[in-house]
Design a protein around this motif. Structure first.
Motif, PDB file in Angstrom:
ATOM      1  N   MET B  93       0.839  -1.198   0.000  1.00  0.00           N
ATOM      2  CA  MET B  93       0.000   0.000   0.000  1.00  0.00           C
ATOM      3  C   MET B  93       0.870   1.242   0.000  1.00  0.00           C
ATOM      4  O   MET B  93       2.014   1.208   0.423  1.00  0.00           O
ATOM      5  CB  MET B  93      -0.844   0.045   1.273  1.00  0.00           C
ATOM      6  CG  MET B  93      -2.087  -0.768   1.239  1.00  0.00           C
ATOM      7  SD  MET B  93      -3.027  -0.335   2.734  1.00  0.00           S
ATOM      8  CE  MET B  93      -3.923  -1.832   2.940  1.00  0.00           C
ATOM      9  N   THR B  94       0.279   2.355  -0.420  1.00  0.00           N
ATOM     10  CA  THR B  94       1.004   3.620  -0.348  1.00  0.00           C
ATOM     11  C   THR B  94       1.073   4.068   1.111  1.00  0.00           C
ATOM     12  O   THR B  94       0.356   3.567   1.966  1.00  0.00           O
ATOM     13  CB  THR B  94       0.295   4.708  -1.158  1.00  0.00           C
ATOM     14  OG1 THR B  94      -0.982   4.934  -0.575  1.00  0.00           O
ATOM     15  CG2 THR B  94       0.135   4.305  -2.608  1.00  0.00           C
ATOM     16  N   GLY B 144       2.562   9.224  -1.759  1.00  0.00           N
ATOM     17  CA  GLY B 144       2.107   8.309  -2.796  1.00  0.00           C
ATOM     18  C   GLY B 144       3.015   7.101  -2.997  1.00  0.00           C
ATOM     19  O   GLY B 144       2.728   6.248  -3.822  1.00  0.00           O
ATOM     20  N   VAL B 146       4.930   3.552  -2.434  1.00  0.00           N
ATOM     21  CA  VAL B 146       4.591   2.254  -1.862  1.00  0.00           C
ATOM     22  C   VAL B 146       5.534   1.988  -0.689  1.00  0.00           C
ATOM     23  O   VAL B 146       6.748   2.088  -0.814  1.00  0.00           O
ATOM     24  CB  VAL B 146       4.713   1.144  -2.920  1.00  0.00           C
ATOM     25  CG1 VAL B 146       4.552  -0.222  -2.300  1.00  0.00           C
ATOM     26  CG2 VAL B 146       3.674   1.361  -4.001  1.00  0.00           C
TER      27      VAL B 146
END
Lengths: 324, 255
Positions: B93-94, B144, B146
């Protein structure tokens, strides 16, 4: 604004497609729509939530028979029978929650395999309802006095369902629901410590996934017009799984690409008589080797190299799932 | 009354007694360190509070409520958040999405409404809050990115930020500076202190790095083989013979 133009252009193209395409191509497109919805469903469960399933043909069957039987036997109007088929299949999804709360990875996959096999065994034996081995004819879908009796009319039905299901998946994935799914996939403990109930969200994932696949099944019954138990075997479960894995796990566009690609591939290969199976297999191996992030990941690598870091979860994930 | 009270806590893994009648308390607003040699049972205490384990005996209460009645996902609702020794971030996930999972229990929109695309205002509000928090940590440019691709030290800060998003009252930090260099350790120490003051939190931390423990903890509980061998201010503990023996005992034997 540019995005809006792009999307409305694509939509117009899809809406006008029946003017240019042969009936046969439309039929295949309709099948692609069926598999697209099923693949989205499996991706929400396996790609996003990390719950491996190789028994989704069972849900496809439940949806297909519900979609055909509800109008035929209970005179349920057609527009209601499709969502009802989804809900019935979704409720059946809770059956898999029992193993899913105790098993992970390949062990859960074995349980889902058993579920698929059980459905495939029950259908032909429940002759009173399903018509047994020889299957049953599906009544023509009718809607507001309009009978969906041609591939063109079915195409529009499939198109509407596909668009609605993609929008629904986008909402789910982009909300706390989708984040909870991914959280469970990647770090069960941390997810729990952040207040995410495994029972609740695994149940949601199984319901949603089975709901999608049930809708796909109902659409399948109307598109094909005739259903029999033999169609919903392990091969079909694996087909849906491959569509998800090849397209891109944990990715909505990946599901679209994977489902359309694998639906059309056998038809593109129909010219190579005798070599079809060989080329089909070779194509799959090539995709796995050269596009480990799925076809969609491969496309993004060329179109958006700067966003490489945001690629969907790789196909390697399958290996991780298997290891547990 | 103390905020967190652990009484006579006993835990067994097979034949091994991981915790043996452990009792201690954490006063509200304090930064308390839980230290001890490897295998002393520190992380076991955390996993019991998180309800991942069921103790053989004893009680844990938080603000007077019995914690042992809860399931793991209900612990945060009482106000206890935690971080993990080997990072509990969601690597694919970011950064922003990780922080938003931290806010999970505070979303009021129902799942059905979310599926229909509603609840955008709530989502935007929490997103803005997460961005503000990142701004204050100087991590805004990474929102933004990851998480799994970021340096380890950065990930440790993000995990703490995620715990802050949960609006908890008590933070359990499992080795917050493990694997960090001296400069990063000092930064993390200051950060924990600042966070405690600004958010009015209580902190219980497990740590091997004595510079951090001595630097920021106001009270220290020392474990050895599942038992409490000392408790007090960092200075008191440092000079306690039992503590010195627990840490250096082996060396004496070798000599």
């Amino acid at each position: 604004m540019r995005r809006f133009i792009l999307w409305s252009g694509a939509l117009c193209l899809l809406a006008l497609a029946p003017l240019f395409l042969r009936s046969y191509t439309l039929y295949i497109l309709n099948m692609a729509g069926v598999y697209l919805v099923a693949t989205l469903g499996l991706n929400l469960l396996t790609g996003y939530t990390g719950q491996l399933s190789i028994g989704h043909a069972g849900f496809l069957a439940i949806g297909a028979y519900a979609g055909a039987l509800l109008p035929a036997k209970l005179a349920v109007p057609f527009w209601l029978s499709i969502p009802l088929a989804g809900i019935i299949s979704g409720l059946a999804g809770f059956i898999l929650l029992i193993p899913a709360l105790r098993l992970t990875a390949i062990y859960l996959a074995i349980a889902t395999l058993g579920f698929g096999a059980a459905v495939a065994e029950i259908l032909p034996r429940w002759t009173a309802v399903t018509g047994g081995y020889q299957g049953m004819k599906v009544p023509k879908a009718a809607f507001l006095g309009l009978t969906l009796d041609s591939d063109v009319k079915l195409y529009y039905l499939a198109l509407i369902i596909v668009i609605l299901m993609i929008l629904l998946a986008r909402n789910i994935v982009g909300s706390k629901l989708g984040r909870a799914f991914v959280a469970i996939r990647d770090q069960e403990r941390a997810a729990q410590a952040l207040g995410i109930s495994l029972t609740k969200y695994k149940a949601s994932a199984f319901f949603i996934s089975a709901f999608y696949t049930g809708i796909a099944g109902a659409l399948y019954s109307f598109v094909v017009g005739y259903i029999s138990p033999g169609e919903f075997d392990l091969a079909k479960s694996l087909l849906i799984f491959m569509m998800m894995a090849l397209g891109g796990m944990g990715s909505i566009p990946g599901s679209v690409v994977g489902a359309v690609f694998l639906t059309f591939l056998p038809h593109w290969l129909s010219g190579f008589r005798g070599l079809q199976q060989f080329i089909y297999g070779a194509a799959l191996v090539l995709v796995v080797i050269f596009a480990p992030y799925g076809i969609w990941g491969f496309v993004r690598r060329w179109t958006m190299p700067d966003k490489l870091q945001r690629l969907p979860r790789p196909l390697r994930a399958v290996v991780e799932f298997v290891r547990g | 009354m103390a905020m967190l009270e652990v009484e006579e806590l006993t835990m067994r893994f097979g034949g091994l007694k991981a915790l043996d009648g452990l009792s201690f308390a954490v006063e509200e607003g304090r930064i308390v360190g839980l230290i001890g040699p490897n295998g002393a049972g520190k992380t076991t205490v955390f996993n019991l509070i998180s309800r991942f384990y069921q103790p053989v005996g004893g009680r844990i209460s938080f603000q007077g409520k019995d914690l042992l009645r809860l399931k793991p996902h209900q612990v945060l609702q009482l106000g206890i958040a935690r971080t993990f020794q080997n990072l509990g971030l969601f690597p694919y996930m970011t950064v922003l999405d990780n922080l938003l999972v931290g806010r999970h229990i505070h979303f009021r929109t129902s799942s059905w409404a979310l599926a229909l695309g509603l609840g955008q205002r709530e989502e935007r509000a929490f997103r803005a809050e997460a961005e503000q928090l990142l701004e204050r940590l100087g991590l805004a440019p990474l929102k933004g990115a990851v998480v799994g691709f970021l340096p380890y030290g950065t990930q440790k800060f993000i995990e703490l930020a995620r715990a802050l998003m949960a609006r908890a009252k008590l933070l359990l930090l499992d080795e917050p500076v493990a694997g960090m260099n001296a400069a990063e350790t000092q930064m993390m120490g200051q950060f924990i202190k600042r966070v405690r003051d600004e958010y009015g939190l209580t902190v219980l931390l497990v740590e091997h790095d004595m510079s951090l423990v001595m630097g920021i903890c106001e009270r220290v509980v020392v474990l050895d083989f599942g038992r409490k061998i000392a408790e007090g201010t960092p200075e008191e503990v440092q000079h306690n013979p039992a503590v010195i023996e627990a840490y250096l005992g082996e060396e004496v034997e070798v000599a």
